[in-house]
Scaffold this active site. Structure first.
Site, PDB file in Angstrom:
ATOM      1  N   HIS A 122      34.163 -50.912  63.979  1.00 63.36           N
ATOM      2  CA  HIS A 122      33.772 -51.138  65.382  1.00 63.36           C
ATOM      3  C   HIS A 122      34.430 -50.034  66.223  1.00 63.36           C
ATOM      4  O   HIS A 122      35.506 -49.546  65.865  1.00 63.36           O
ATOM      5  CB  HIS A 122      34.312 -52.515  65.779  1.00 63.36           C
ATOM      6  N   ASP A 199      41.658 -55.268  61.031  1.00 57.22           N
ATOM      7  CA  ASP A 199      40.871 -55.748  62.167  1.00 57.22           C
ATOM      8  C   ASP A 199      40.213 -57.054  61.709  1.00 57.22           C
ATOM      9  O   ASP A 199      39.248 -57.036  60.938  1.00 57.22           O
ATOM     10  CB  ASP A 199      39.828 -54.698  62.559  1.00 57.22           C
ATOM     11  N   GLN A 202      36.223 -60.230  62.911  1.00 51.33           N
ATOM     12  CA  GLN A 202      35.106 -60.952  62.287  1.00 51.33           C
ATOM     13  C   GLN A 202      35.535 -61.740  61.060  1.00 51.33           C
ATOM     14  O   GLN A 202      34.694 -62.346  60.400  1.00 51.33           O
ATOM     15  CB  GLN A 202      33.985 -59.970  61.896  1.00 51.33           C
ATOM     16  N   CYS A 368      28.256 -51.642  68.736  1.00 50.70           N
ATOM     17  CA  CYS A 368      29.538 -50.930  68.930  1.00 50.70           C
ATOM     18  C   CYS A 368      30.045 -50.322  67.632  1.00 50.70           C
ATOM     19  O   CYS A 368      31.253 -50.340  67.357  1.00 50.70           O
ATOM     20  CB  CYS A 368      30.600 -51.837  69.527  1.00 50.70           C
TER      21      CYS A 368
HETATM   22  N1  PLP Z   1      36.474 -55.272  65.930  1.00 48.99           N
HETATM   23  C1  PLP Z   1      35.407 -55.903  65.425  1.00 48.99           C
HETATM   24  C2  PLP Z   1      35.183 -55.891  63.944  1.00 48.99           C
HETATM   25  C3  PLP Z   1      34.546 -56.579  66.282  1.00 48.99           C
HETATM   26  O1  PLP Z   1      33.478 -57.216  65.785  1.00 48.99           O
HETATM   27  C4  PLP Z   1      34.795 -56.576  67.674  1.00 48.99           C
HETATM   28  C5  PLP Z   1      33.857 -57.239  68.603  1.00 48.99           C
HETATM   29  O2  PLP Z   1      32.706 -57.387  68.331  1.00 48.99           O
HETATM   30  C6  PLP Z   1      35.932 -55.924  68.148  1.00 48.99           C
HETATM   31  C7  PLP Z   1      36.740 -55.285  67.243  1.00 48.99           C
HETATM   32  C8  PLP Z   1      36.272 -55.918  69.599  1.00 48.99           C
HETATM   33  O3  PLP Z   1      36.547 -57.209  70.036  1.00 48.99           O
HETATM   34  P1  PLP Z   1      36.795 -57.510  71.587  1.00 48.99           P
HETATM   35  O4  PLP Z   1      35.584 -56.981  72.307  1.00 48.99           O
HETATM   36  O5  PLP Z   1      36.905 -58.987  71.646  1.00 48.99           O
HETATM   37  O6  PLP Z   1      38.032 -56.800  71.990  1.00 48.99           O
END
Ligand code: PLP
Length: 410
Positions: A122, A199, A202, A368
């Protein structure tokens, strides 16, 4: 009756709403999940019964708010199998990674050092590291994907060297839903004394994540993707790392003493929590965790795995549909695209709009994760992502809506 057989929808008021005259079918859970009544009640309770700033007040309400906030931290720690002082509340996954990139980057990264991420991250797990590398003249290395879109572990092993400072990878891809082999990644990185940030945006909502078993050095995730409120997230760090790292932000709460000649910092986890925290959010999130605990994360994982398999099975029966990373171990999400008879791609936005008109909410676009989408060679995908309240009937409605959309767009 199975505890997931449609019964859970009643716990989530928004799921009885209609969209364009149809009962909402919500399949955009990877973007954000809906909130159960217990979480909504907790937010109202906090603001109507004990709202006061935490940690600083001797008065009753401040003490109640502090107690609720710190209990929530303990609940998160219990959930992750961490110590409470290793749980830092942030604004979300993005904020957690930015904080880590600033703090870890300032202390540990120098010119010519290397940070490793993967091709399927992401943007939140790319851009903060790019910014750090620019600041420090360090190098961002990218683990390539194999043909089947899984992470190339052999290539990863080759990338680890004495200049590698940190590896940061998603446990579950937000686009493909693939569960990445983070255990292996951690194993090989640790063999060379390199820390790993996972991370978990998900993964934490869909799988049992135990930071001790995983042995990750850092784990980040967002409350809003696990039935909790927006504006709250977690940065877990092993105590030995958090003790060593400098604060990422300055302000109130994070200090011990402020003097013109030298300011000293607070103990963990407060050293990393500058300013008034989201204590109503943390309380509401603790209620979301309790809700999930009552249902059992293992049972939720099993239910969602069945749904993901069912999406793949039903969608793959449609003509000219391509499912990405079909058949691989997934958690929560499936991405696909639809093609015309002449081989041309039907733009995922067009399909998404027609699904929406039929009350079915899925996500379309690059999710994203532009580097991954570019790798797939498409402008975007359609992503159906499930939560604990989804049912096979929801998937049947998705497929029926897809059939209608394809008919109109062909
Ligand atoms: N990392 C992953 C794998 C995500 O799916 C997301 C959001 O979709 C994020 C980071 C960012 O999360 P947030 O927008 O809640 O900060």
């Amino acid at each position: 009756m199975d505890k997931f057989d449609g019964m859970r929808k009643e716990d989530f008021p928004i799921l009885s709403e209609s969209v364009h005259g149809r009962k909402l079918v919500y399949l955009d859970n990877a973007a954000t999940t809906q909130k159960p009544q217990v979480v909504l009640d907790a937010i109202v309770e906090g603001y109507s019964k004990w709202n006061a700033n935490v940690h600083r007040g001797v008065h009753h309400l401040s003490q109640v708010a502090t107690e609720k906030h710190e209990q929530a931290r303990k609940k998160v720690a219990e959930w992750l199998n961490a110590a409470a002082e290793e749980v830092i509340f942030t604004k979300g996954t993005t904020d957690s990674i930015n904080m880590l990139a600033r703090s870890f980057g300032d202390a540990m990264v120098n010119e010519g050092d290397e940070i490793i991420v993967s091709q399927l991250e992401h943007h939140s797990n790319i851009v903060p590291w790019q910014m750090l590398c620019e600041r420090k003249k360090a190098i961002l290395k990218v683990i390539p994907l194999r043909e089947d879109l899984s992470i190339d572990i052999e290539a990863f092993k080759e990338m680890l060297n004495e200049r590698t400072r940190l590896v940061s990878v998603a446990q579950v891809s937000n686009v493909l839903g693939i569960v990445n082999p983070v255990e292996e990644i951690i194993h090989y990185a640790h063999a060379k004394h390199i820390p790993v940030c996972v991370d978990g945006a998900q993964s934490v909502p869909h799988l049992a994540v135990d930071v001790k078993k995983l042995d990750c050095d850092f784990l980040v995730f967002s409350a809003h993707k696990m039935y909790g409120p927006t504006g709250l997230g977690v940065l877990y760090g092993k105590k030995e790392w958090l003790d060593k790292l400098p604060p990422a932000e300055g302000g109130g709460e994070m200090i011990e003493h402020v003097r013109w000649d030298k300011t000293t910092y607070n103990v963990l986890p407060y050293k990393f929590e500058a300013g008034t925290p989201n204590y109503i959010g943390s309380y509401a999130f603790s209620k979301a965790i309790e809700y999930v605990q009552e249902l059992g994360i293992e049972d939720i994982a099993k239910h969602e795995e069945e749904l993901v398999e069912y999406i793949e099975e039903r969608v793959s029966r449609l003509e000219r549909v391509k499912i990405y990373a079909a058949g691989q171990k997934k958690a929560g999400a499936v991405s696909f695209n639809v093609y015309r008879a002449d081989g041309g791609l039907i733009h995922p936005f067009d399909v998404g709009v027609l699904l929406d008109r039929q009350g079915v909410a899925v996500r379309t676009g690059h999710h994203c994760a532009e580097p991954l989408i570019e790798h797939l060679g498409v402008p975007g995908t359609l992503r159906a992502s499930v939560g604990l309240y989804n049912t096979k009937e929801d998937i049947d409605k998705l497929v029926a809506a897809l059939e209608r959309a394809i008919m109109m767009l062909e």
